[in-house]
Write a protein that holds these residues in place. Structure first.
Motif, PDB file in Angstrom:
ATOM      1  N   ILE A 357      -7.163  81.159  17.971  1.00 29.98           N
ATOM      2  CA  ILE A 357      -8.291  80.248  18.122  1.00 29.98           C
ATOM      3  C   ILE A 357      -9.463  80.745  17.273  1.00 29.98           C
ATOM      4  CG2 ILE A 357      -9.925  79.234  19.755  1.00 29.98           C
ATOM      5  CD1 ILE A 357      -7.059  78.234  20.054  1.00 29.98           C
ATOM      6  N   GLU A 358     -10.183  79.810  16.665  1.00 33.26           N
ATOM      7  CA  GLU A 358     -11.353  80.133  15.860  1.00 33.26           C
ATOM      8  C   GLU A 358     -12.598  79.528  16.466  1.00 33.26           C
ATOM      9  OE1 GLU A 358     -10.823  78.891  11.845  1.00 33.26           O
ATOM     10  OE2 GLU A 358      -9.007  80.081  11.517  1.00 33.26           O
ATOM     11  N   ALA A 359     -13.752  80.131  16.155  1.00 36.38           N
ATOM     12  CA  ALA A 359     -15.017  79.558  16.602  1.00 36.38           C
ATOM     13  C   ALA A 359     -15.171  78.161  16.023  1.00 36.38           C
ATOM     14  CB  ALA A 359     -16.188  80.442  16.163  1.00 36.38           C
ATOM     15  N   GLY A 360     -15.586  77.228  16.853  1.00 35.49           N
ATOM     16  CA  GLY A 360     -15.746  75.854  16.411  1.00 35.49           C
ATOM     17  C   GLY A 360     -14.544  74.982  16.679  1.00 35.49           C
ATOM     18  N   ASP A 361     -13.408  75.574  17.075  1.00 37.92           N
ATOM     19  CA  ASP A 361     -12.237  74.765  17.428  1.00 37.92           C
ATOM     20  C   ASP A 361     -12.566  73.886  18.630  1.00 37.92           C
ATOM     21  OD1 ASP A 361     -10.740  75.821  15.428  1.00 37.92           O
ATOM     22  OD2 ASP A 361      -9.440  77.043  16.692  1.00 37.92           O
ATOM     23  N   LEU A 362     -12.033  72.682  18.612  1.00 34.77           N
ATOM     24  CA  LEU A 362     -12.216  71.757  19.727  1.00 34.77           C
ATOM     25  C   LEU A 362     -10.958  71.769  20.572  1.00 34.77           C
ATOM     26  CD1 LEU A 362     -14.111  69.581  20.953  1.00 34.77           C
ATOM     27  CD2 LEU A 362     -12.805  67.898  19.648  1.00 34.77           C
ATOM     28  N   LEU A 363     -11.107  72.159  21.825  1.00 34.91           N
ATOM     29  CA  LEU A 363      -9.983  72.210  22.757  1.00 34.91           C
ATOM     30  C   LEU A 363     -10.034  70.995  23.675  1.00 34.91           C
ATOM     31  CD1 LEU A 363     -10.113  75.967  23.884  1.00 34.91           C
ATOM     32  CD2 LEU A 363      -9.074  74.978  21.830  1.00 34.91           C
ATOM     33  N   PHE A 364      -8.883  70.339  23.849  1.00 36.58           N
ATOM     34  CA  PHE A 364      -8.764  69.246  24.805  1.00 36.58           C
ATOM     35  C   PHE A 364      -8.122  69.831  26.059  1.00 36.58           C
ATOM     36  CE2 PHE A 364      -8.827  67.432  20.612  1.00 36.58           C
ATOM     37  CZ  PHE A 364      -9.730  66.391  20.732  1.00 36.58           C
ATOM     38  N   ILE A 365      -8.901  69.925  27.112  1.00 40.94           N
ATOM     39  CA  ILE A 365      -8.507  70.670  28.304  1.00 40.94           C
ATOM     40  C   ILE A 365      -8.385  69.737  29.495  1.00 40.94           C
ATOM     41  CG2 ILE A 365      -9.119  72.574  29.844  1.00 40.94           C
ATOM     42  CD1 ILE A 365     -10.886  73.651  27.555  1.00 40.94           C
ATOM     43  N   GLU A 366      -7.234  69.785  30.146  1.00 41.33           N
ATOM     44  CA  GLU A 366      -7.046  69.055  31.392  1.00 41.33           C
ATOM     45  C   GLU A 366      -7.345  70.015  32.534  1.00 41.33           C
ATOM     46  OE1 GLU A 366      -3.773  65.895  32.705  1.00 41.33           O
ATOM     47  OE2 GLU A 366      -3.067  67.959  32.898  1.00 41.33           O
ATOM     48  N   ALA A 367      -8.289  69.617  33.376  1.00 38.78           N
ATOM     49  CA  ALA A 367      -8.705  70.498  34.459  1.00 38.78           C
ATOM     50  C   ALA A 367      -9.234  69.659  35.612  1.00 38.78           C
ATOM     51  CB  ALA A 367      -9.780  71.471  33.976  1.00 38.78           C
TER      52      ALA A 367
END
Length: 594
Positions: A357-367
């Motif tokens: 993972i890099e800074a600025g990556d956009l994660l789509f998180i189900e929570a």
């Protein structure tokens, strides 16, 4: 001047060079890097423990911590929810929307931390753009820039301003007043707002779907599904109809530990993990196909409860940076499941759980519901946690009727400090206690609201600034600047300090840039006969004027994914903003203090 430096000054200079290199290269979290810089200075006796850690009790640190709580109370109670009509026009005019949004955002950011302001407004901007058919890319950078210039206008607009004031007090001079920065900050902010409303909005990219190529759109995101034990197993990719699904296509297939490129003739087996690249809009469509299932089971929730999908931008200080999701144990650590990863200006490849993972990556998180409330406050991990889609969205748990109270506490904090009835550290501390005591914010939310890494950066920067001052390094550098700028007079030295600070803040954190340069300015002030406020304002404004890169300021990074921007967009658009702020603020410093 440098030949007269003592070994203590040379050692401090060496530590600063190493700190700069580490911050530029992103080696470790900024707060830990700056804290680590104090270790050799302590061991070698250059700083005493009292000097190194005096920042922990400095009024700047206490003020920033208290203001985090006050701002969180305003946000948590939804005190500004009524203001949507003030932020957005009813018409779809881009010019009017830019002017209205930037004006209100700048006004809010003058008194509230700009990170939660931008976090609160991003989904509102997206909704307005969707309703009026305006690409979000036309408003997201103006949103970020407005929050930055708004923060330049008051002492409490940003933690950097308070750090500069704290360093001035630690050096034995009077710190900045609540509105001292307004002399330079307000004209600069108005000039930037006028530029974008009249001209700048024309240069913002149009990242609406029809303007993009299919190849660019397909490179958006990486997400995975698993082949179940079903009739799908044993079929080829082409026979299963999985080669391409509209805006998503199959990249590779993981069978056991083997990762192979997906071809039409690839035979699918039960347990295979299929990696698609494209829009996460198609994840639900893919999962509805018989024989496909999630790679990771959803987090535990009540039966029948809908699971929201969140967007989270990874902060440079996050422990995720440089590590994979499986390595960090994302599900156990964050109580959520990453369904997709998107990276700007680069394609993500490999198995989703093993992609660094890099800074600025956009994660789509189900929570589960509450993920946003927990992580929105902890900006050391995610700069933004925004709700993207839900089945049955749970209503946010906001204290009823507390919005006006929270807003009243904020206004009281500002008014008492503005009237000089009490120092800002006292008013902000009492305001934070009032927010909790009146139930605007719970104890747990108050603790989460305090951005500890920011406080550590300020405290460590104060210690490093003390070393720069006491070893004579600041005086030596200031003497060199005065000598080099002799033909330009005092204003030439102010300009040189401003430019050096502005350059540093694009490469490292704004607080670190301010800490390194304010000592130089304060050391130069007496020999030039310049009020120390002139250098304080110049450093504070320059340290915040970060428009050229998405990583220079947290709000720039927050809007990057939401606006679909590329790295180069910031330089192309932000160069004018940098020049405007620099020219206007320096002219005002010259007019008021020189």
């Amino acid at each position: 001047m440098l030949d007269a430096l003592t070994w203590e000054a040379w050692t401090t200079l060496g530590v600063i060079v190493l700190v700069l290199a580490a911050l530029v290269r992103g080696v470790g979290r900024p707060d830990l890097t700056l804290l680590g810089s104090l270790a050799p200075l302590l061991v070698l006796g250059i700083l005493s423990p009292e000097e190194a850690f005096a920042g922990l009790s400095n009024s700047a640190v206490l003020t920033v911590a208290a203001l985090f709580v006050v701002a969180a109370g305003v946000q948590h109670t939804g005190a500004l929810g009524f203001a949507d009509r003030l932020f957005f026009p009813r018409s779809s005019s881009t010019r009017r929307a830019t002017a209205q949004l930037m004006g209100m955002t700048a006004a809010m950011s003058a008194f509230l931390n700009n990170t939660p302001v931008v976090a609160m407004l991003i989904p509102r901007v997206q909704a307005w753009c969707e309703t009026h058919g305006v690409p979000p890319s036309k408003l997201m950078i103006p949103l970020s820039y407005a929050s930055i210039v708004g923060g330049m206008t008051t002492l409490i607009g940003t933690s950097t301003n308070l750090l500069v004031s704290g360093l001035m007090e630690a050096s034995g001079v009077e710190g900045l007043g609540l509105f001292d920065l307004a002399w330079a900050g307000v004209p600069a902010a108005l000039a930037v707002l006028a530029y974008f409303a009249l001209v700048g909005h024309r240069f913002l990219p149009d990242r609406s779907r029809p303007a993009e190529s299919i190849e660019e759109d397909l490179a958006d995101c990486l997400f995975e599904v698993r082949v179940a034990a079903s009739p799908l197993a044993g079929q080829t990719v082409e026979a299963a109809g999985l080669r391409a699904l509209g805006d998503a296509y199959l990249v590779h297939v993981q069978t056991g530990d083997a990762l192979i490129a997906a071809t039409p003739d690839t035979v699918l087996r039960a347990g295979d993990v299929l990696t698609f690249r494209g829009s996460t809009r198609h994840l639900d469509t893919v999962l509805q196909r018989p024989g496909l299932q999630r790679v990771a089971e959803p987090v535990d929730v009540a039966a029948g409860a809908a699971l929201p999908l969140y967007e989270a931008v990874v902060a440079p200080s996050s422990e995720l940076v440089g590590r994979s999701l499986s390595e960090i144990g994302f599900r156990e650590r964050y109580h959520g499941v990453v369904l997709g990863v998107r990276r700007q200006d680069a394609s993500v490849s490999g198995a989703l759980g093993h992609v660094p993972i890099e800074a600025g990556d956009l994660l789509f998180i189900e929570a589960a519901d509450g993920f946003d409330r927990e992580w929105n406050q902890r900006r050391d991990e995610f700069y933004l946690v925004a709700l993207r889609r839900t089945g049955e969205p749970p209503q946010p748990r906001q204290p009823r009727g507390k919005g006006p109270l929270a807003l009243g506490i904020l206004l009281a904090v500002v008014a008492v400090a503005a009237l000089d009835l009490a120092p800002i550290v006292i008013t902000s501390f009492v305001g934070a206690l009032a927010v909790v005591a009146t139930g605007c914010l719970g104890g747990r939310e108050a603790r989460q609201a305090v951005d500890v890494p920011v406080l550590l950066v300020i405290a460590a920067a104060l210690g490093l600034g003390k070393a720069i001052e006491t070893t004579g390094l600041a005086a030596a550098v200031a003497g060199g600047l005065v000598a080099q700028s002799a033909g330009w007079g005092p204003m030439g030295v102010v300009v040189a300090v401003y430019l050096a600070t502005s350059l540093l803040t694009e490469m490292i954190t704004n607080n670190a840039a301010a800490a390194l340069m304010i000592g130089v300015g304060l050391a130069a002030a007496p020999s030039l006969g310049v009020p120390p406020e002139a250098f304080g304002v110049a450093v504070a404004v320059a340290a915040s004027a970060s428009f050229l890169t998405p990583i220079g300021y947290q709000t720039n990074l927050m809007v990057m994914a939401a606006g679909g921007y590329r790295f180069g967009d910031y330089f192309r658009i932000g160069l004018a903003a940098n020049l405007i702020v620099g020219v206007v603020s320096l002219l005002m410093i010259w007019a008021v203090w020189l």
